[in-house]
Design a protein around this motif. Structure first.
Motif, PDB file in Angstrom:
ATOM      1  N   PHE A 256       0.849  -1.192   0.000  1.00  0.00           N
ATOM      2  CA  PHE A 256       0.000   0.000   0.000  1.00  0.00           C
ATOM      3  C   PHE A 256       0.888   1.246   0.000  1.00  0.00           C
ATOM      4  CE2 PHE A 256      -2.300  -3.387   2.052  1.00  0.00           C
ATOM      5  CZ  PHE A 256      -3.588  -3.291   1.556  1.00  0.00           C
ATOM      6  N   GLN A 257       0.329   2.354  -0.512  1.00  0.00           N
ATOM      7  CA  GLN A 257       0.990   3.660  -0.442  1.00  0.00           C
ATOM      8  C   GLN A 257      -0.016   4.668   0.105  1.00  0.00           C
ATOM      9  OE1 GLN A 257       2.783   4.915  -4.072  1.00  0.00           O
ATOM     10  NE2 GLN A 257       4.278   3.263  -4.137  1.00  0.00           N
ATOM     11  N   ILE A 258       0.517   5.656   0.833  1.00  0.00           N
ATOM     12  CA  ILE A 258      -0.347   6.671   1.410  1.00  0.00           C
ATOM     13  C   ILE A 258      -0.923   7.537   0.295  1.00  0.00           C
ATOM     14  CG2 ILE A 258       1.339   8.523   1.760  1.00  0.00           C
ATOM     15  CD1 ILE A 258      -1.154   7.279   4.388  1.00  0.00           C
ATOM     16  N   ASP A 259      -2.166   7.922   0.436  1.00  0.00           N
ATOM     17  CA  ASP A 259      -2.807   8.781  -0.562  1.00  0.00           C
ATOM     18  C   ASP A 259      -2.122  10.151  -0.530  1.00  0.00           C
ATOM     19  OD1 ASP A 259      -4.411  10.030  -2.333  1.00  0.00           O
ATOM     20  OD2 ASP A 259      -6.287   9.698  -1.251  1.00  0.00           O
ATOM     21  N   PRO A 260      -1.494  10.593  -1.660  1.00  0.00           N
ATOM     22  CA  PRO A 260      -0.762  11.865  -1.635  1.00  0.00           C
ATOM     23  C   PRO A 260      -1.669  13.076  -1.410  1.00  0.00           C
ATOM     24  CG  PRO A 260      -0.916  11.028  -3.878  1.00  0.00           C
ATOM     25  CD  PRO A 260      -1.420   9.943  -2.987  1.00  0.00           C
TER      26      PRO A 260
ATOM     27  N   THR B 165      -4.697  13.135   0.522  1.00  0.00           N
ATOM     28  CA  THR B 165      -5.210  13.218   1.900  1.00  0.00           C
ATOM     29  C   THR B 165      -4.150  12.955   2.954  1.00  0.00           C
ATOM     30  OG1 THR B 165      -5.841  10.891   1.871  1.00  0.00           O
ATOM     31  CG2 THR B 165      -7.471  12.479   1.094  1.00  0.00           C
ATOM     32  N   LYS B 166      -3.093  12.184   2.588  1.00  0.00           N
ATOM     33  CA  LYS B 166      -2.028  11.801   3.535  1.00  0.00           C
ATOM     34  C   LYS B 166      -2.574  10.995   4.709  1.00  0.00           C
ATOM     35  CE  LYS B 166       1.413  13.928   1.486  1.00  0.00           C
ATOM     36  NZ  LYS B 166       2.580  13.202   0.931  1.00  0.00           N
ATOM     37  N   LYS B 167      -3.769  10.394   4.547  1.00  0.00           N
ATOM     38  CA  LYS B 167      -4.368   9.612   5.620  1.00  0.00           C
ATOM     39  C   LYS B 167      -4.786   8.226   5.151  1.00  0.00           C
ATOM     40  CE  LYS B 167      -6.135  13.540   8.284  1.00  0.00           C
ATOM     41  NZ  LYS B 167      -7.355  14.183   8.843  1.00  0.00           N
ATOM     42  N   ASN B 168      -5.418   8.176   3.983  1.00  0.00           N
ATOM     43  CA  ASN B 168      -5.955   6.906   3.500  1.00  0.00           C
ATOM     44  C   ASN B 168      -4.885   6.116   2.756  1.00  0.00           C
ATOM     45  OD1 ASN B 168      -8.488   7.658   4.483  1.00  0.00           O
ATOM     46  ND2 ASN B 168      -8.958   8.762   2.586  1.00  0.00           N
ATOM     47  N   TRP B 169      -5.017   4.803   2.797  1.00  0.00           N
ATOM     48  CA  TRP B 169      -4.088   3.920   2.087  1.00  0.00           C
ATOM     49  C   TRP B 169      -4.659   3.569   0.721  1.00  0.00           C
ATOM     50  CZ3 TRP B 169       0.668   3.357   3.737  1.00  0.00           C
ATOM     51  CH2 TRP B 169       0.961   3.483   5.087  1.00  0.00           C
ATOM     52  N   VAL B 170      -3.776   3.537  -0.265  1.00  0.00           N
ATOM     53  CA  VAL B 170      -4.147   3.173  -1.628  1.00  0.00           C
ATOM     54  C   VAL B 170      -3.414   1.882  -1.973  1.00  0.00           C
ATOM     55  CG1 VAL B 170      -4.119   3.849  -4.054  1.00  0.00           C
ATOM     56  CG2 VAL B 170      -4.452   5.582  -2.275  1.00  0.00           C
ATOM     57  N   PRO B 171      -4.131   0.798  -2.377  1.00  0.00           N
ATOM     58  CA  PRO B 171      -3.436  -0.456  -2.716  1.00  0.00           C
ATOM     59  C   PRO B 171      -2.535  -0.268  -3.933  1.00  0.00           C
ATOM     60  CG  PRO B 171      -5.783  -0.816  -2.371  1.00  0.00           C
ATOM     61  CD  PRO B 171      -5.581   0.655  -2.441  1.00  0.00           C
ATOM     62  N   ALA B 172      -1.274  -0.687  -3.805  1.00  0.00           N
ATOM     63  CA  ALA B 172      -0.337  -0.616  -4.922  1.00  0.00           C
ATOM     64  C   ALA B 172      -0.268  -1.932  -5.680  1.00  0.00           C
ATOM     65  CB  ALA B 172       1.063  -0.238  -4.418  1.00  0.00           C
ATOM     66  N   SER B 173      -0.818  -3.013  -5.112  1.00  0.00           N
ATOM     67  CA  SER B 173      -0.819  -4.317  -5.773  1.00  0.00           C
ATOM     68  C   SER B 173      -2.185  -4.948  -5.574  1.00  0.00           C
ATOM     69  CB  SER B 173       0.268  -5.224  -5.197  1.00  0.00           C
ATOM     70  OG  SER B 173       0.046  -5.451  -3.819  1.00  0.00           O
TER      71      SER B 173
ATOM     72  N   THR C 145       6.775   9.585  -0.001  1.00  0.00           N
ATOM     73  CA  THR C 145       5.573   8.785   0.226  1.00  0.00           C
ATOM     74  C   THR C 145       5.790   7.917   1.464  1.00  0.00           C
ATOM     75  OG1 THR C 145       3.992   7.248  -0.764  1.00  0.00           O
ATOM     76  CG2 THR C 145       6.315   6.834  -1.200  1.00  0.00           C
ATOM     77  N   VAL C 146       4.729   7.249   1.865  1.00  0.00           N
ATOM     78  CA  VAL C 146       4.777   6.295   2.977  1.00  0.00           C
ATOM     79  C   VAL C 146       4.304   4.952   2.440  1.00  0.00           C
ATOM     80  CG1 VAL C 146       3.948   5.726   5.289  1.00  0.00           C
ATOM     81  CG2 VAL C 146       4.314   8.113   4.651  1.00  0.00           C
ATOM     82  N   PHE C 147       5.119   3.919   2.636  1.00  0.00           N
ATOM     83  CA  PHE C 147       4.782   2.579   2.177  1.00  0.00           C
ATOM     84  C   PHE C 147       4.172   1.783   3.327  1.00  0.00           C
ATOM     85  CE2 PHE C 147       8.308   3.765  -0.665  1.00  0.00           C
ATOM     86  CZ  PHE C 147       7.713   3.537  -1.904  1.00  0.00           C
TER      87      PHE C 147
ATOM     88  N   SER D 139       2.462  10.307   9.869  1.00  0.00           N
ATOM     89  CA  SER D 139       2.269   8.890  10.189  1.00  0.00           C
ATOM     90  C   SER D 139       1.700   8.727  11.587  1.00  0.00           C
ATOM     91  CB  SER D 139       3.600   8.147  10.073  1.00  0.00           C
ATOM     92  OG  SER D 139       3.453   6.805  10.455  1.00  0.00           O
ATOM     93  N   ALA D 140       2.197   9.556  12.539  1.00  0.00           N
ATOM     94  CA  ALA D 140       1.658   9.487  13.904  1.00  0.00           C
ATOM     95  C   ALA D 140       0.172   9.867  13.907  1.00  0.00           C
ATOM     96  CB  ALA D 140       2.448  10.414  14.821  1.00  0.00           C
ATOM     97  N   ALA D 141      -0.145  10.925  13.117  1.00  0.00           N
ATOM     98  CA  ALA D 141      -1.559  11.312  13.028  1.00  0.00           C
ATOM     99  C   ALA D 141      -2.395  10.191  12.421  1.00  0.00           C
ATOM    100  CB  ALA D 141      -1.696  12.592  12.192  1.00  0.00           C
TER     101      ALA D 141
END
Length: 394
Positions: free
Chosen positions: A45-49, A51-59, A115-117, A244-246
């Motif tokens: 997954f990668q963080i939604d650029p 919103t920076k909150k929701n995860w977006v599936p990368a695979s 990004t955040v993985f 990430s803490a948020a």
């Protein structure tokens, strides 16, 4: 750095043979000095650029995620591909941190990729192994950075020390040469040859020192640039860490909400199980009732058959009634006859009694008669004997 356009080998750590495009990618990485040191499978997954909150599936499914070591640059990377698409190409730095946000999910921020993985593992054990390997690789990257900084500082100090020593030697050489030029006796040719060789030697030393100084200054500029980039990456990493803490707090709230919902669902499941048990009991009761109903239906059919037979017999009842009346009439007639016969029997009994009495009287008279007759016979016999005697006498 090696070119990553295909999947790395699936069993690099487990000793499984790589195949296809993954094997080709692994071979190219080995040719470029990179070797897989750990391999696992996970959902990426990668963080939604935005919103920076929701995860977006990368695979779309679980893919191979591998740690690679570049021996030429002394660096470590996490690489993952999905088909021909590179979904993770993250160089590990000492400032990175891998955080476990749940039992099967972990994440880290990459400031260079901005990004955040996130990785979702099938089990908690695989997540623990990946986190331990991340910490190990992070320590190795930190050690490599410290060693490179020590080498740079040592080379810089060495170059400055050698430059100062050479300058001292140069100044020391110039002073004795001038002293020797004024105080030492000799020919002009010897002085000229000696001065020329010293000048050439000093010139070559100066050239070497200039080259070393230029290299040192270029290295200093290079490392200043690298330090600035590291500071910027640290700032980005701190920002990503705060985000990430948020997001962790957000996920904790969602986790608590999911937990409450899970508890509610468990309560509902228990209620449904109780209802299912009651339904099963009702089914058993219905089954018993259905069996009883079948038995009653069978009995009802038997009773209907008996009733049909009774109806058939009921049709014969009038005939039987008429026959019964006739029989009753015959019975009354027979009773009358019986009464008459009883009266006749009484009369006959009376007559019989009378006859018996008469017979008794007759028997008595007959006995008396017989007694008299016996007496007469005896007399007659005696008379016969007397006659016979008389006849004999005559």
């Amino acid at each position: 750095m090696c070119e990553v356009g295909t999947r790395p080998p699936l069993g690099a750590e487990r000793g499984e043979p790589p195949g296809g495009a993954a094997a080709a990618a692994a071979e190219r990485c080995r040719d470029m000095g990179e070797q897989p040191i750990f391999t696992t499978r996970a959902h990426v997954f990668q963080i939604d650029p935005s919103t920076k909150k929701n995860w977006v599936p990368a695979s779309k499914q679980a893919v191979t995620v591998s740690y690679f070591y570049d021996s030429t640059r002394n660096s470590y990377r996490i690489i993952s591909v999905d088909g021909a698409k590179v979904i993770i190409n993250s160089t590990i730095t000492p400032n990175m941190t891998f955080t476990k946000t749940s039992q099967k999910f972990g994440q880290w921020a990459d400031s260079r990729a901005n990004t955040v993985f996130g990785l979702g593992f099938p089990s908690e054990q695989q997540l623990t192994k990946f986190a331990e390997k991340f910490q190990e690789v992070k320590e190795a990257a930190k050690l490599a950075r410290d060693r490179s900084q020590e080498k740079i500082e040592t080379s810089s100090n060495h170059s400055q020390t050698s430059f100062a020593a050479k300058m001292k030697r140069e100044s020391g050489r110039e002073t004795p040469s001038s002293t020797r030029a004024s105080s030492v006796n000799g020919t002009d040719d010897e002085k000229a040859s000696h001065g020329g060789s010293a000048e050439a030697h000093l010139k070559s030393e100066n050239d070497k020192l200039k080259i070393a100084l230029a290299q040192s200054s270029s290295n200093v500029k290079k490392w200043e640039t690298e330090l600035q980039s590291l500071r910027e990456s640290n700032a980005r990493l701190s920002t990503a860490l705060q985000e990430s803490a948020a997001s962790i707090e957000h996920w904790k709230k969602q986790f608590s909400a999911c937990k409450e919902e899970n508890d509610q669902l468990r309560g509902k499941i228990e209620e449904l199980e109780e209802q299912c048990n009651e339904i099963n009991k009702e089914k058993e009761r219905n089954a018993q009732l259905s069996r009883r109903l079948q038995e009653l239906e069978t009995e009802l059919q038997d009773k209907e058959l008996e009733l049909e037979e009774l109806r058939k017999q009921g049709e014969i009842i009038p005939e039987l009634m008429s026959e019964c009346e006739s029989v009753s009439e015959q019975l009354q007639a027979a009773e009358k006859k019986n009464k008459d016969l009883e009266e006749k029997v009484r009369t006959l009994r009376t007559e019989v009694e009378e006859n018996k009495h008469r017979q008794t009287n007759l028997k008595t008279e007959l006995k008396n008669f017989l007694d008299v007759l016996d007496g007469k016979i005896d007399e007659l016999h005696d008379f016969r004997q007397g006659l016979s005697k008389l006849g004999v006498d005559n």
